[in-house]
Design a protein around this motif. Structure first.
Motif, PDB file in Angstrom:
ATOM      1  N   PRO A   2       0.819  -1.204   0.000  1.00 14.51           N
ATOM      2  CA  PRO A   2       0.000   0.000   0.000  1.00 14.51           C
ATOM      3  C   PRO A   2       0.861   1.265   0.000  1.00 14.51           C
ATOM      4  N   GLN A   3       0.396   2.299  -0.668  1.00 10.45           N
ATOM      5  CA  GLN A   3       1.138   3.543  -0.765  1.00 10.45           C
ATOM      6  C   GLN A   3       0.529   4.675   0.063  1.00 10.45           C
ATOM      7  N   LEU A   4      -0.803   4.685   0.170  1.00 12.41           N
ATOM      8  CA  LEU A   4      -1.478   5.806   0.813  1.00 12.41           C
ATOM      9  C   LEU A   4      -2.675   5.297   1.596  1.00 12.41           C
ATOM     10  N   LEU A   5      -2.844   5.831   2.783  1.00 11.63           N
ATOM     11  CA  LEU A   5      -3.987   5.520   3.630  1.00 11.63           C
ATOM     12  C   LEU A   5      -4.791   6.809   3.781  1.00 11.63           C
ATOM     13  N   THR A   6      -6.058   6.772   3.402  1.00 12.29           N
ATOM     14  CA  THR A   6      -6.915   7.944   3.486  1.00 12.29           C
ATOM     15  C   THR A   6      -7.989   7.707   4.535  1.00 12.29           C
ATOM     16  N   VAL A   7      -8.120   8.632   5.471  1.00 10.59           N
ATOM     17  CA  VAL A   7      -9.139   8.528   6.517  1.00 10.59           C
ATOM     18  C   VAL A   7     -10.042   9.747   6.401  1.00 10.59           C
ATOM     19  N   VAL A  21      -2.308   9.673   4.859  1.00  7.31           N
ATOM     20  CA  VAL A  21      -1.122   9.155   5.541  1.00  7.31           C
ATOM     21  C   VAL A  21      -0.305   8.340   4.538  1.00  7.31           C
ATOM     22  N   PRO A  22       0.894   8.813   4.163  1.00  4.21           N
ATOM     23  CA  PRO A  22       1.744   8.013   3.279  1.00  4.21           C
ATOM     24  C   PRO A  22       2.322   6.827   4.061  1.00  4.21           C
ATOM     25  N   VAL A  23       2.218   5.637   3.528  1.00  8.05           N
ATOM     26  CA  VAL A  23       2.573   4.421   4.256  1.00  8.05           C
ATOM     27  C   VAL A  23       4.084   4.253   4.391  1.00  8.05           C
ATOM     28  N   LEU A  24       4.847   4.491   3.338  1.00 11.41           N
ATOM     29  CA  LEU A  24       6.286   4.234   3.371  1.00 11.41           C
ATOM     30  C   LEU A  24       7.028   5.061   4.433  1.00 11.41           C
ATOM     31  N   PRO A  25       6.818   6.387   4.548  1.00 13.47           N
ATOM     32  CA  PRO A  25       7.514   7.121   5.610  1.00 13.47           C
ATOM     33  C   PRO A  25       7.129   6.634   7.014  1.00 13.47           C
ATOM     34  N   VAL A  26       5.862   6.287   7.216  1.00 12.08           N
ATOM     35  CA  VAL A  26       5.438   5.778   8.520  1.00 12.08           C
ATOM     36  C   VAL A  26       6.110   4.435   8.796  1.00 12.08           C
ATOM     37  N   LEU A  27       6.200   3.586   7.769  1.00 13.10           N
ATOM     38  CA  LEU A  27       6.846   2.292   7.920  1.00 13.10           C
ATOM     39  C   LEU A  27       8.335   2.454   8.228  1.00 13.10           C
ATOM     40  N   VAL A  82     -12.128   4.515   5.787  1.00 15.64           N
ATOM     41  CA  VAL A  82     -10.695   4.286   5.639  1.00 15.64           C
ATOM     42  C   VAL A  82     -10.481   3.612   4.298  1.00 15.64           C
ATOM     43  N   SER A  83      -9.629   4.211   3.474  1.00 16.05           N
ATOM     44  CA  SER A  83      -9.355   3.676   2.146  1.00 16.05           C
ATOM     45  C   SER A  83      -7.854   3.467   2.012  1.00 16.05           C
ATOM     46  N   ILE A  84      -7.464   2.284   1.542  1.00 17.95           N
ATOM     47  CA  ILE A  84      -6.048   1.951   1.371  1.00 17.95           C
ATOM     48  C   ILE A  84      -5.772   1.885  -0.132  1.00 17.95           C
ATOM     49  N   ARG A  85      -4.784   2.644  -0.585  1.00 17.79           N
ATOM     50  CA  ARG A  85      -4.434   2.659  -2.010  1.00 17.79           C
ATOM     51  C   ARG A  85      -3.030   2.157  -2.218  1.00 17.79           C
TER      52      ARG A  85
END
Length: 85
Positions: A2-7, A21-27, A82-85
């Motif tokens: 996943p690349q982007l999490l939208t809430v 929320v960008p997933v890679l920087p959080v990871l 919540v949408s995961i892209r």
């Protein structure tokens, strides 16, 4: 992966709140926790006699299937999407 999490939160009064929320920087920030969780999962696999490679493969398949997933939660007049892209 996943690349982007939208809430999006719809409130009864006022404008909806939208958070991206960008997933890679959080990871990358949580990488030490991810390494620790992987080690704990590996020990749990050994204790319960589960194939470690099969468990890792299953985890990877779940992560690969996440893009396109949506969760809609409604409680009363408040809704969370919540949408995961």
């Amino acid at each position: 992966m996943p690349q982007l999490l939208t809430v999006r939160v719809k409130r009864p009064a006022g404008r909806p709140i939208r958070i991206w929320v960008p997933v890679l920087p959080v990871l990358l920030v949580l990488a030490p926790v991810v390494v620790l969780a992987t080690a704990v999962a590996a020990v749990a696999c050994l204790v319960y006699r589960i194939s470690l490679l099969r468990a890792l493969g299953t985890g990877w398949r779940i992560m690969s299937a996440l893009p396109g997933t949506r969760f809609d939660i409604e409680q009363g007049r408040t809704a969370v999407l919540v949408s995961i892209r």
